[in-house]
Design a protein around this motif. Structure first.
Motif, short mmCIF file in Angstrom:
data_model
loop_
_atom_site.label_atom_id
_atom_site.label_comp_id
_atom_site.label_asym_id
_atom_site.label_seq_id
_atom_site.Cartn_x
_atom_site.Cartn_y
_atom_site.Cartn_z
N LYS A 29 0.86 -1.19 0.00
CA LYS A 29 0.00 0.00 0.00
C LYS A 29 0.89 1.24 0.00
CE LYS A 29 -3.80 -2.25 2.30
NZ LYS A 29 -4.99 -2.07 3.09
N ARG A 30 0.31 2.36 -0.42
CA ARG A 30 1.04 3.62 -0.39
C ARG A 30 0.95 4.22 1.01
NH1 ARG A 30 0.01 9.03 -4.09
NH2 ARG A 30 1.98 10.05 -3.51
N GLN A 32 2.02 7.52 3.39
CA GLN A 32 2.45 8.92 3.39
C GLN A 32 2.38 9.45 4.82
OE1 GLN A 32 -0.64 9.69 0.41
NE2 GLN A 32 0.91 10.93 -0.64
N ASP A 42 6.77 9.19 1.56
CA ASP A 42 5.86 8.79 0.49
C ASP A 42 6.46 7.55 -0.14
OD1 ASP A 42 4.04 8.51 -1.58
OD2 ASP A 42 4.14 10.62 -2.19
N THR A 43 5.86 6.40 0.14
CA THR A 43 6.44 5.14 -0.30
C THR A 43 5.37 4.11 -0.64
OG1 THR A 43 8.06 3.41 0.20
CG2 THR A 43 6.67 4.14 2.02
N GLU A 44 5.71 3.21 -1.50
CA GLU A 44 4.90 2.02 -1.76
C GLU A 44 5.72 0.77 -1.44
OE1 GLU A 44 3.23 2.24 -5.69
OE2 GLU A 44 2.13 4.06 -5.21
N ASP A 131 -2.86 4.21 1.69
CA ASP A 131 -3.64 4.26 0.45
C ASP A 131 -4.64 5.42 0.45
OD1 ASP A 131 -2.40 2.35 -1.07
OD2 ASP A 131 -3.90 0.79 -0.70
#
Length: 164
Positions: A29-30, A32, A42-44, A131
């Motif tokens: 999931k993203r 932040q 900010d990462t996935e 997300d």
């Protein structure tokens, strides 16, 4: 006294189905994190730790963190599963939050995948998102889990949960 778990609906997970000892897995999931108006994460590519009665704790790869905002702390901690932990404070412009992020520089073998990854307490941040959904911090001063609509409890840290 053991709590009565909330029955998960489709698309939800119950923290009472999480294992003990905890499990480490990709978050997929993203993630932040915003502090003092600045997006510092900010990462996935985050990992999450799942432990019975706790919402997931997200660990961020260091290269996906705006490192200039992290200040090493002298505080340390010990986790029976992950090992010796160290802390960071976060400072963006004139705002500082003390000891609000932690990491394991030499984690135990089962958690070697999160070596130097950083987890953040959600409450001191302006906002943390999974997300795009703003998380609710896990109750209690000690815990670092993030609650989203796809996770149901009750959660460790809520009033009356110390005996669980």
């Amino acid at each position: 006294m053991c709590p009565t778990p909330i029955q998960p609906q489709p698309g939800q997970e119950s923290v009472w189905n999480y294992p003990r000892p905890p499990r480490l897995e990709p978050a997929n999931k993203r993630i932040q994190i915003v502090f003092n108006g600045v997006t510092i994460v900010d990462t996935e590519r985050a990992m999450r730790v799942l432990e019975t009665s706790h919402p997931p704790t997200y660990y961020i790869p260091p290269e996906d963190i705006q490192q200039e905002y992290l200040i090493p702390s002298s505080r340390s901690t010990f986790c029976e599963w992950k090992g010796q932990g160290s802390y960071y404070s976060v400072k963006v412009e004139d705002k500082t939050a003390i000891d609000v992020a932690w990491y394991y520089s030499t984690p135990t073998p089962n958690f070697s995948a999160i070596q130097n990854y950083v987890a953040f307490y959600a409450a001191p941040m302006d906002a943390c998102y999974v997300d795009g959904e703003k998380v609710t911090p896990q109750p209690g001063q000690f815990y670092g889990g993030w609650i989203t609509s796809d996770v149901v409890g009750p959660f460790k840290g809520e009033p009356g949960s110390w005996g669980w």
